[in-house]
Design an enzyme around this catalytic site. Structure first.
Site, PDB file in Angstrom:
ATOM      1  N   THR A   1       0.871  -1.179   0.000  1.00  9.85           N
ATOM      2  CA  THR A   1       0.000   0.000   0.000  1.00  9.85           C
ATOM      3  C   THR A   1       0.903   1.223   0.000  1.00  9.85           C
ATOM      4  O   THR A   1       2.015   1.181   0.529  1.00  9.85           O
ATOM      5  CB  THR A   1      -0.897   0.029   1.255  1.00  9.85           C
ATOM      6  OG1 THR A   1      -0.049   0.083   2.393  1.00  9.85           O
ATOM      7  CG2 THR A   1      -1.777  -1.201   1.336  1.00  9.85           C
TER       8      THR A   1
ATOM      9  N   GLU B   1      -5.363  -3.329  -1.698  1.00  8.62           N
ATOM     10  CA  GLU B   1      -5.828  -4.567  -1.071  1.00  8.62           C
ATOM     11  C   GLU B   1      -6.885  -5.286  -1.897  1.00  8.62           C
ATOM     12  O   GLU B   1      -7.226  -6.427  -1.636  1.00  8.62           O
ATOM     13  CB  GLU B   1      -6.450  -4.241   0.301  1.00  8.62           C
ATOM     14  CG  GLU B   1      -5.484  -3.834   1.381  1.00  8.62           C
ATOM     15  CD  GLU B   1      -5.167  -2.343   1.388  1.00  8.62           C
ATOM     16  OE1 GLU B   1      -5.238  -1.702   0.320  1.00  8.62           O
ATOM     17  OE2 GLU B   1      -4.816  -1.827   2.465  1.00  8.62           O
TER      18      GLU B   1
ATOM     19  N   LYS C   1     -14.616  16.057  12.947  1.00  9.44           N
ATOM     20  CA  LYS C   1     -15.785  16.007  13.832  1.00  9.44           C
ATOM     21  C   LYS C   1     -15.955  17.355  14.502  1.00  9.44           C
ATOM     22  O   LYS C   1     -15.193  17.718  15.383  1.00  9.44           O
ATOM     23  CB  LYS C   1     -15.617  14.891  14.864  1.00  9.44           C
ATOM     24  CG  LYS C   1     -16.262  13.622  14.397  1.00  9.44           C
ATOM     25  CD  LYS C   1     -16.674  12.753  15.550  1.00  9.44           C
ATOM     26  CE  LYS C   1     -17.786  11.810  15.114  1.00  9.44           C
ATOM     27  NZ  LYS C   1     -18.040  10.784  16.097  1.00  9.44           N
TER      28      LYS C   1
ATOM     29  N   TRP D   1     -20.159  14.935  11.881  1.00  7.87           N
ATOM     30  CA  TRP D   1     -19.193  14.771  10.806  1.00  7.87           C
ATOM     31  C   TRP D   1     -19.281  15.834   9.732  1.00  7.87           C
ATOM     32  O   TRP D   1     -20.362  16.104   9.217  1.00  7.87           O
ATOM     33  CB  TRP D   1     -19.401  13.426  10.111  1.00  7.87           C
ATOM     34  CG  TRP D   1     -18.699  12.314  10.785  1.00  7.87           C
ATOM     35  CD1 TRP D   1     -17.577  12.403  11.550  1.00  7.87           C
ATOM     36  CD2 TRP D   1     -19.086  10.944  10.767  1.00  7.87           C
ATOM     37  NE1 TRP D   1     -17.229  11.164  12.006  1.00  7.87           N
ATOM     38  CE2 TRP D   1     -18.137  10.252  11.542  1.00  7.87           C
ATOM     39  CE3 TRP D   1     -20.116  10.242  10.168  1.00  7.87           C
ATOM     40  CZ2 TRP D   1     -18.195   8.884  11.736  1.00  7.87           C
ATOM     41  CZ3 TRP D   1     -20.178   8.886  10.359  1.00  7.87           C
ATOM     42  CH2 TRP D   1     -19.232   8.211  11.134  1.00  7.87           C
TER      43      TRP D   1
HETATM   44  P1  ADP Z   1      -3.300   4.389  -0.106  1.00  9.81           P
HETATM   45  O1  ADP Z   1      -4.251   3.730   0.870  1.00  9.81           O
HETATM   46  O2  ADP Z   1      -1.932   4.403   0.376  1.00  9.81           O
HETATM   47  O3  ADP Z   1      -3.790   5.726  -0.617  1.00  9.81           O
HETATM   48  P2  ADP Z   1      -4.435   2.982  -2.316  1.00  9.81           P
HETATM   49  O4  ADP Z   1      -4.055   3.466  -3.638  1.00  9.81           O
HETATM   50  O5  ADP Z   1      -4.622   1.539  -2.125  1.00  9.81           O
HETATM   51  O6  ADP Z   1      -3.303   3.474  -1.380  1.00  9.81           O
HETATM   52  O7  ADP Z   1      -5.719   3.805  -1.921  1.00  9.81           O
HETATM   53  C1  ADP Z   1      -6.973   3.295  -1.619  1.00  9.81           C
HETATM   54  C2  ADP Z   1      -7.833   4.398  -1.090  1.00  9.81           C
HETATM   55  O8  ADP Z   1      -8.053   5.412  -2.085  1.00  9.81           O
HETATM   56  C3  ADP Z   1      -9.224   3.989  -0.694  1.00  9.81           C
HETATM   57  O9  ADP Z   1      -9.239   3.388   0.579  1.00  9.81           O
HETATM   58  C4  ADP Z   1      -9.966   5.317  -0.721  1.00  9.81           C
HETATM   59  O10 ADP Z   1      -9.768   6.059   0.469  1.00  9.81           O
HETATM   60  C5  ADP Z   1      -9.303   6.055  -1.851  1.00  9.81           C
HETATM   61  N1  ADP Z   1     -10.149   5.980  -3.051  1.00  9.81           N
HETATM   62  C6  ADP Z   1     -10.025   5.139  -4.094  1.00  9.81           C
HETATM   63  N2  ADP Z   1     -10.964   5.382  -5.033  1.00  9.81           N
HETATM   64  C7  ADP Z   1     -11.734   6.396  -4.574  1.00  9.81           C
HETATM   65  C8  ADP Z   1     -12.890   7.114  -5.062  1.00  9.81           C
HETATM   66  N3  ADP Z   1     -13.438   6.860  -6.244  1.00  9.81           N
HETATM   67  N4  ADP Z   1     -13.394   8.089  -4.278  1.00  9.81           N
HETATM   68  C9  ADP Z   1     -12.841   8.390  -3.097  1.00  9.81           C
HETATM   69  N5  ADP Z   1     -11.765   7.764  -2.581  1.00  9.81           N
HETATM   70  C10 ADP Z   1     -11.218   6.779  -3.300  1.00  9.81           C
END
Ligand code: ADP
Length: 540
Positions: A185, A330, A435, A440
């Site tokens: 990640t 993941e 918050k 929220w």
């Molecule tokens: P990191 O967690 O390090 O940023 P990732 O590339 O695996 O690496 O990111 C996944 C995260 O990206 C998701 O858990 C979410 O928070 C965000 N994400 C992915 N796609 C979207 C989307 N369409 N809208 C909002 N957030 C998104």
């Protein structure tokens, strides 16, 4: 009663073999700035076999981890196929990681060989002394290799290494559940954690992506693969495009708006994939340098929420549909996609396009409250998003912690709503949630509302301590060149767009928003800057 069906394993080598067999003349274009090279799927298949033979020659054996440290290009695609198909494990290294994170992941994975672009050798050289597992470096591109001299590693030139090798390889007959690739990640919210994909998960993810209600990649497509191949498998598009016979356009290091526009003009892709920051840069470039974008069927955006103003802007100015998807490292990553439903044709599309979409075939999503109970799909209830499916990880590599898992579901750390039509919206990451007085504020929605202002290029909102409300939003804003706007003007603009109590009274004008290694707003850095008093905050 058992079925009578054959149990042919689902392997990465099957994707390679099928793509070369059925679509041997489909093409992979690699953009070098002043030229574009091309390689047919048949050639990719032969060169992948040559690479596998070469890796075997230099000592790579089954289960060995072979890392790539590369931009997107045909050699990277060959590694995507050769390494898993010979039974080794592909580990894509993020070229934008800090040196300490890089040595952490190389050591954690115990990479034995690294295939690296010549341009990023200086960064690799900084970590090699701390990465004793690495025995060989295979260099893509020409340049000075002396920088690797101080290290006790074999150094090979990619093209010379594979050149004399046989163009076939007896791909290993593997258990489909064995490891094909691994990716860490990107650490937006913590230390990198390793995810290991199987052959089966990769195959099924690709099949789902090419299905008609998903990305529908097919033999008539040409995919511009902007998402780096070190970021969540470039959303699996290299594999799914090969499976579907779709041409690919690989941008190497040319990820800025001007060369991307040049690439689009010269190669006419039908689909492209990128994070919102890339789409935002390109959009503003296109406004001042308009061009025909009618080659696109869709452009796919994911990794962070795409602002409504951007989706609308592409549609209104260039007739391009921006389709959002949601996923994470993941989850291979594709889980949801915002394709509007059949009955929405026409003006109501935007209502769906602004969401992260609904689960694609093979995956399931749900939202769960703090008490662990599943929440209703009413579009209002906010809970943590949980997902499951055959390409969702069930653990992390070298990590026994179960806190990310809930009875067979992956806890995503994202707060979301799901509406009655099953479209999901990300409200925030749990760590970014603000918050205020116990209620929220969605930083994502607030950012999108601010970015709808005509003078604003980018905006990121973080929570900062507040005596009265515990926490309040602080908006960090980047203005478009030559534009000026006061906080009060933005507040007036917001008053009809978000709840009154959401409107920030703390504002900060910055020249750019810090970005993570994969181009997302880095709110960790902003929060840190704010707590150290490094931001010029205006109270208004
Ligand atoms: P990191 O967690 O390090 O940023 P990732 O590339 O695996 O690496 O990111 C996944 C995260 O990206 C998701 O858990 C979410 O928070 C965000 N994400 C992915 N796609 C979207 C989307 N369409 N809208 C909002 N957030 C998104």
């Amino acid at each position: 009663m058992k079925s009578t069906m054959q149990e042919t394993p689902l392997l990465v080598s099957s994707i390679l073999q099928y793509g070369a067999y059925a679509y041997g003349d489909s093409k992979v274009f690699t953009y070098h700035g002043d030229s574009i090279s091309e390689c047919s799927f048949s050639e990719i298949s032969e060169r992948s076999a040559q690479l596998a033979n070469a890796l075997y020659e230099i000592g790579v054996r089954q289960d060995d981890r072979v890392a790539t440290f590369c931009f997107n290009h045909n050699q990277h695609l060959e590694a995507y196929f050769a390494i898993p198909s010979m039974g080794a494990v592909l580990h894509t290294l993020n070229i934008r990681l800090f040196a300490d994170q890089l040595s952490f992941v190389i050591n954690d994975a115990q990479d034995t060989t690294v295939i690296a672009d010549v341009e990023v050798l200086p960064l690799l050289a900084r970590v090699l002394k701390d990465a004793p597992s690495v025995k060989n470096v295979v260099v893509v591109g020409t340049g000075d290799l002396a920088i690797l001299d101080p290290f006790n590693v074999g150094v090979f030139d990619y093209e010379s290494l594979i050149d004399s090798m046989p163009k076939t390889y007896k791909w290993v007959d593997l258990d489909e559940r064995s490891a094909a690739a691994m990716c860490y990640t990107s650490g937006t919210t913590g230390n990198p954690k390793g995810v290991v994909y199987s052959h089966r998960s990769t195959y099924l993810h690709s099949l789902s992506s090419i299905s008609g209600n998903s990305l529908a990649l097919n033999k008539d497509d040409r995919a511009l693969v902007i998402v780096p191949m070190f970021h969540a498998n470039a959303w699996g598009i290299p594999y799914s495009s090969f499976m579907a016979g779709a041409d690919m356009v690989m941008p190497t290091r040319f990820l800025q708006a001007a060369p991307l526009a040049d690439m689009i003009a010269k190669t006419q892709p039908t689909i492209a994939s990128g994070v919102p920051t890339i789409w935002n840069d390109l959009y503003h470039y296109l406004l001042s340098n308009p061009m025909d974008m009618s080659c696109f069927r869709i452009i796919a955006s994911g990794g962070a929420a795409a602002p409504e103003a951007l989706i609308r802007g592409y549609e209104d100015n260039f007739g391009v549909k921006l389709v959002q998807g949601w996923g994470m490292t993941e989850t291979s990553p594709l889980v949801t996609l915002a394709m509007p439903p059949r009955h929405s044709a026409g003006t109501s599309w935007l209502k769906y396009e602004v969401t992260a979409g609904k689960a694609v075939i093979g995956t399931e999503i749900r939202i769960v409250g703090t008490d662990g109970a599943e929440l209703p799909n009413d579009g209002q209830s906010i809970g943590e998003l949980e997902v499951r499916g055959p390409w969702v990880t069930s653990s992390y590599y070298h990590n026994d912690s179960l806190e990310s898992f809930d009875d067979g579901w992956l806890r995503t750390g994202d707060m979301a709503t799901i509406d009655s039509e099953k479209y999901m919206r990300i409200v925030d990451r749990t760590k970014d949630v603000i918050k205020s007085g116990g209620e929220w504020v969605s930083s994502v929605e607030l950012e999108n509302a601010i970015m709808a202002h005509d003078a604003i290029l980018e905006a990121a909102v973080i929570g900062v301590p507040d005596e009265k409300w515990d926490e309040r939003p602080l908006a960090c804003v980047v203005l478009k060149p030559g534009r000026e706007v006061t906080p009060q003007e933005i507040k007036d603009f917001l008053s009809s767009r978000v709840s009154k109590w959401w409107i920030p009274e703390r504002w900060c004008f910055v020249t750019d928003i810090p970005k993570t290694s994969v181009g997302k707003f880095d709110k960790k850095v902003l929060r840190n800057d704010a707590s150290q008093g490094r931001l010029d905050v205006i109270k208004a």
